[in-house]
Scaffold this active site. Structure first.
Site, mmCIF file in Angstrom:
data_model
loop_
_atom_site.group_PDB
_atom_site.id
_atom_site.type_symbol
_atom_site.label_atom_id
_atom_site.label_comp_id
_atom_site.label_asym_id
_atom_site.label_seq_id
_atom_site.Cartn_x
_atom_site.Cartn_y
_atom_site.Cartn_z
ATOM 1 N N ASP A 208 -15.523 25.906 25.096
ATOM 2 C CA ASP A 208 -16.938 25.919 24.707
ATOM 3 C C ASP A 208 -17.706 25.334 25.889
ATOM 4 O O ASP A 208 -17.546 24.159 26.221
ATOM 5 C CB ASP A 208 -17.111 25.067 23.445
ATOM 6 N N ASP B 166 -17.330 29.785 21.562
ATOM 7 C CA ASP B 166 -16.168 29.643 22.455
ATOM 8 C C ASP B 166 -15.967 30.884 23.307
ATOM 9 O O ASP B 166 -15.858 32.000 22.771
ATOM 10 C CB ASP B 166 -14.905 29.374 21.630
ATOM 11 N N TYR C 50 -14.896 11.961 19.135
ATOM 12 C CA TYR C 50 -15.247 13.341 18.845
ATOM 13 C C TYR C 50 -16.164 13.924 19.924
ATOM 14 O O TYR C 50 -17.215 13.402 20.196
ATOM 15 C CB TYR C 50 -15.945 13.418 17.481
ATOM 16 N N LYS D 15 -14.981 20.413 18.558
ATOM 17 C CA LYS D 15 -13.711 20.727 17.900
ATOM 18 C C LYS D 15 -12.795 21.510 18.814
ATOM 19 O O LYS D 15 -13.194 22.091 19.789
ATOM 20 C CB LYS D 15 -13.976 21.498 16.628
ATOM 21 N N ASP D 16 -11.526 21.457 18.434
ATOM 22 C CA ASP D 16 -10.503 22.154 19.191
ATOM 23 C C ASP D 16 -10.303 23.528 18.595
ATOM 24 O O ASP D 16 -9.218 23.867 18.141
ATOM 25 C CB ASP D 16 -9.217 21.332 19.150
ATOM 26 N N GLN E 151 5.617 44.059 14.543
ATOM 27 C CA GLN E 151 6.399 45.288 14.300
ATOM 28 C C GLN E 151 7.826 45.240 14.838
ATOM 29 O O GLN E 151 8.198 44.340 15.565
ATOM 30 C CB GLN E 151 5.681 46.519 14.914
HETATM 31 C C1 F6R Z 1 -19.994 21.991 17.264
HETATM 32 C C2 F6R Z 1 -20.286 22.104 15.847
HETATM 33 C C3 F6R Z 1 -21.556 21.638 15.258
HETATM 34 C C4 F6R Z 1 -22.084 20.321 15.767
HETATM 35 C C5 F6R Z 1 -23.446 20.019 15.153
HETATM 36 C C6 F6R Z 1 -24.081 18.768 15.739
HETATM 37 O O1 F6R Z 1 -18.970 22.860 17.648
HETATM 38 O O2 F6R Z 1 -19.508 22.614 15.161
HETATM 39 O O3 F6R Z 1 -21.452 21.619 13.850
HETATM 40 O O4 F6R Z 1 -21.167 19.299 15.503
HETATM 41 O O5 F6R Z 1 -24.312 21.116 15.369
HETATM 42 O O6 F6R Z 1 -24.140 18.932 17.108
HETATM 43 P P1 F6R Z 1 -24.849 17.873 18.104
HETATM 44 O O7 F6R Z 1 -24.219 16.547 17.811
HETATM 45 O O8 F6R Z 1 -24.530 18.417 19.456
HETATM 46 O O9 F6R Z 1 -26.308 17.902 17.790
HETATM 47 MG MG MG Z 2 -20.292 24.119 20.682
HETATM 48 MG MG MG Z 3 -16.648 26.461 18.790
#
Ligand code: F6R
Ligand code: MG
Ligand code: MG
Length: 369
Positions: free
Chosen positions: A16, A58, A233, A236-237, A246
């Site tokens: 990402d 991503d 944090y 996310k991974d 097959q």
């Molecule tokens: C990121 C994600 C989002 C963020 C959320 C808060 O991959 O899944 O749910 O965690 O939008 O983002 P920030 O903290 O960057 O404002």
């Molecule tokens: Mg993101």
């Molecule tokens: Mg993502």
């Protein structure tokens, strides 16, 4: 029969690097930048073929080559591409530009650097169908349930009963992400042991699956865990996985079947909520409602002489309409819980989010006895 001794490696490497509006989708200029760089690498002979796509925010590099897994040149190439794409993100002012590049310098391998990857080296069979799964707003443990069904549940995969090559079962390698140890367990004999581990999706992750009769590699999952790597944090991974199909392995339809059940996975909104995993076409891999619900896409390819034929966008099919409707119903139900468990993750998982900072402030509010 003359055996094809040349080995092909497929590397799916993702990151990402910033997205268009908030954590939503990759910008077309980011894709164009990655395609330009990978065309160059193909011309230079480093890789044999590639596709660039995105699953939500991503960026996904799908590459074939003959350098093997964990190859410094291939990982280095992905790192360079991600750095260039990050420059594009910065120019466009995209949100969270370069989010997954956790280090300034590349030291030969992407492990622990932020990007996620799944790689598989194999001798191509006469025909080599594979499926690349890519998910957004969830974690690698999201594959535990469907992969168990694909490779160990005869009520889902008919071939486990009917096909002599699969009848002996499959061997699961399961990573304990906290202890960094890997278990090797065999289905069907040790199915209950496998389930005792992989039901804890935030800790034990199915990372590789082999066919028992000949140890043929059948599936791999990316096992990067961003939150633990960074110690806090940082995003996310969102995982990727590769599955071969097959001819003595589960059929394409058997591999897709478990995804008709939109099971609950962790990762929705701020990496802190459970939501149903919704299988969608690539164009619908855009998380809107409450930054979700979590999405998964599946690209099918044939691999021939290390070239990618395809993709076919496998969930772009009305056969998954009911699943998507069900996912929305579940999403609605879960959301009604608001900040309460089990919609919000349990305290152990919340440790890696920003919640501890909020709790820290509350210490001053403790009433003295
Ligand atoms: C990121 C994600 C989002 C963020 C959320 C808060 O991959 O899944 O749910 O965690 O939008 O983002 P920030 O903290 O960057 O404002
Ligand atoms: Mg993101
Ligand atoms: Mg993502």
């Amino acid at each position: 029969m003359v055996k094809n001794l040349v080995k092909t490696t497929i590397s799916v490497i993702k990151a990402d690097l910033g997205s268009l509006v908030g954590h939503h989708v990759v910008h077309p200029d980011q894709i164009a930048c990655a395609e330009k760089e990978l065309s160059q690498a193909k011309e230079n002979g480093l890789i044999h073929d590639f596709r660039v796509t995105n699953c939500g925010d991503d960026l996904q590099l799908i590459m074939t080559h003959r350098k093997g897994e964990e190859n410094p040149e291939i990982h280095g190439l992905a790192w360079e591409v991600f750095k260039k794409v990050t420059n594009v993100s910065k120019e466009l002012g995209l949100y969270a530009a370069g989010q997954d590049l956790l280090s300034e310098t590349f030291s030969g391998n992407l492990k622990g650097m932020g990007p996620g990857y799944a790689e598989m080296e194999f001798e191509e069979r006469i025909s080599e169908p594979i499926i690349v799964f890519m998910a957004d707003k969830t974690e690698p443990g999201a594959f535990n349930l469907p992969f168990y069904k694909i490779f160990a549940d005869p009520f889902s995969t008919a071939g486990l009963v009917i096909d002599p090559k699969m009848h002996d079962g499959f061997v699961f390698q399961i990573l304990d992400v906290f202890e960094d140890v890997t278990y090797e367990l065999s289905a069907p004999e040790e199915s209950y042991d496998i389930l005792a581990l992989i039901g804890t999706t935030g800790r034990y992750i199915v990372k590789r699956i082999f066919r028992k009769v000949d140890k043929l590699l059948a599936a791999v999952v990316s096992v990067t865990r961003l939150s633990l790597i960074a110690g806090r944090y940082v995003g996310k991974d969102d995982p990727v996985a590769i599955v071969r199909a097959q001819y003595g392995l589960p059929a394409v339809g058997e591999i897709l079947e478990p995804f008709a059940f939109p099971h609950l996975v962790a990762g929705w909104m701020r990496g802190s909520h459970y939501g149903p995993l919704m299988p969608v076409s690539q164009k619908n891999a855009r998380c809107t409602r409450f930054d979700g619900p979590p999405r998964i896409i599946a690209f099918g390819f044939q691999i021939k002489d290390s070239k990618l034929i395809g993709p076919v966008d496998l969930f772009d099919d009305p056969a998954f309409d009911m699943t998507r409707m069900k996912a929305q119903e579940i999403a609605d139900y879960m959301r009604r819980h608001g900040p309460f468990m089990p919609e919000r993750l349990g305290p152990e998982e919340m440790e890696y989010t920003t919640l501890p900072q909020v709790l820290e402030k509350l210490k001053s509010k403790v009433v003295k006895k």
